[in-house]
Design an enzyme around this catalytic site. Sequence first.
Site, PDB file in Angstrom:
ATOM      1  N   TYR A 184       0.836  -1.191   0.000  1.00  0.00           N
ATOM      2  CA  TYR A 184       0.000   0.000   0.000  1.00  0.00           C
ATOM      3  C   TYR A 184       0.876   1.248   0.000  1.00  0.00           C
ATOM      4  O   TYR A 184       2.093   1.156  -0.091  1.00  0.00           O
ATOM      5  CB  TYR A 184      -0.996  -0.073   1.151  1.00  0.00           C
ATOM      6  CG  TYR A 184      -1.916  -1.267   1.004  1.00  0.00           C
ATOM      7  CD1 TYR A 184      -2.667  -1.447  -0.160  1.00  0.00           C
ATOM      8  CD2 TYR A 184      -1.998  -2.256   1.983  1.00  0.00           C
ATOM      9  CE1 TYR A 184      -3.477  -2.555  -0.337  1.00  0.00           C
ATOM     10  CE2 TYR A 184      -2.809  -3.365   1.822  1.00  0.00           C
ATOM     11  CZ  TYR A 184      -3.540  -3.513   0.651  1.00  0.00           C
ATOM     12  OH  TYR A 184      -4.339  -4.623   0.471  1.00  0.00           O
ATOM     13  N   ARG A 325      -5.983 -15.578  10.403  1.00  0.00           N
ATOM     14  CA  ARG A 325      -6.815 -16.683   9.925  1.00  0.00           C
ATOM     15  C   ARG A 325      -7.227 -17.624  11.059  1.00  0.00           C
ATOM     16  O   ARG A 325      -8.367 -18.098  11.106  1.00  0.00           O
ATOM     17  CB  ARG A 325      -6.083 -17.457   8.825  1.00  0.00           C
ATOM     18  CG  ARG A 325      -5.959 -16.687   7.515  1.00  0.00           C
ATOM     19  CD  ARG A 325      -5.143 -17.477   6.496  1.00  0.00           C
ATOM     20  NE  ARG A 325      -5.080 -16.810   5.214  1.00  0.00           N
ATOM     21  CZ  ARG A 325      -4.204 -15.861   4.890  1.00  0.00           C
ATOM     22  NH1 ARG A 325      -3.316 -15.456   5.792  1.00  0.00           N
ATOM     23  NH2 ARG A 325      -4.207 -15.307   3.694  1.00  0.00           N
TER      24      ARG A 325
END
Length: 360
Positions: A184, A325
Amino acid sequence: MPGLFDPITLRTLTVRNRLWIAPMCQYSVFAEDGIPTDWHLVHLGQFAIGGAGLVFTEATAVTPEGRISPRDTGIWTDQQADAWSRIAAFVRSQGAAAGIQLGHAGRKGSTFPAWGSDRRGTVPPSGGGWTAVGPTDEPFDGFAAPVALDENGIDRIVTAFADAAARSVRAGFDVVEIHAAHGYLLHQFLSPLVNTRTDRYGGSLENRARFLLRVVEAVRAVLGDTALVVRFSATDWSDGGWNEADTAAVARWAADAGADFFDISTGGAVAGVKIPLSPGYQVPFAAHVRNAGQVPVSAVGLISDPAQADDIVRSGRADAVMIAREALRDPHFALRAAAMSGIDDLVPGAYRRAPYPRGD
């Protein structure tokens, strides 16, 4: 050495343990106005109930154009901050610290969300997207070309990060994280594979780090005693790219500029790289930054076993562990891990009729 369930202090904040929830994109703001919803309250609140020490929001955009997708959260308005305030308050009410990750997607912005759409790539302005920005006008593979930021544009984004940080404090967050990872905008400026500018924001390591360090200084100036974390990708996984030595050097500079802690991940700047995935595969990068930069760090990446997480901390490779996760699979992972260590005081009163088996 401390263990996974020993407290840790970030500036003036004491976090109850070292098992933290990493930022995870949700792509769930269906009104596309950046305002978090009941989904975000329940999604993040479950981790606080589940015993985590610090719970981070998803990447939360500092400008509308800083979103990864139109369905991302933001904190560029007071209305968004007000919506975040009840979420931060609930997380804190359960004994966890509330953290917000502030980000700007740069050339990876205005993309279709990762779920709920069969399209990939850039959302056009006609479909609710926007023209992204970057260090240059070179696109990320498969995305539309961005507009290269000029110095005035950089100045505006520095100010936007500071304004977003001030709103975050007013919303009740204990920790603010600057997202300089995963390809980013701030990582785009750091990576020599992406940043080919020839002005004072390109070329040398000092120049490529200038944007990030300005953001750190501007955010630190509005935070008071609120803890400040920076997330880095410690390697681009590509020859000639950003690496762990660069990360350690810039982390040290960022610490001198006011950052308190560093969240170490990898990758995202360029497409087509091969990442050798395995349990804890990013931990050595965190250890390198910790040792070479002499800064406290967290490790993340396929950490899914309580014993594994505890060993990472006890061995001194990281000061805290982030899970993502595994937290989606088991929001109460911290309660299970604590029980295996013989600790049961994290369990909320309403859940004590169903304790996890103790490991002692």
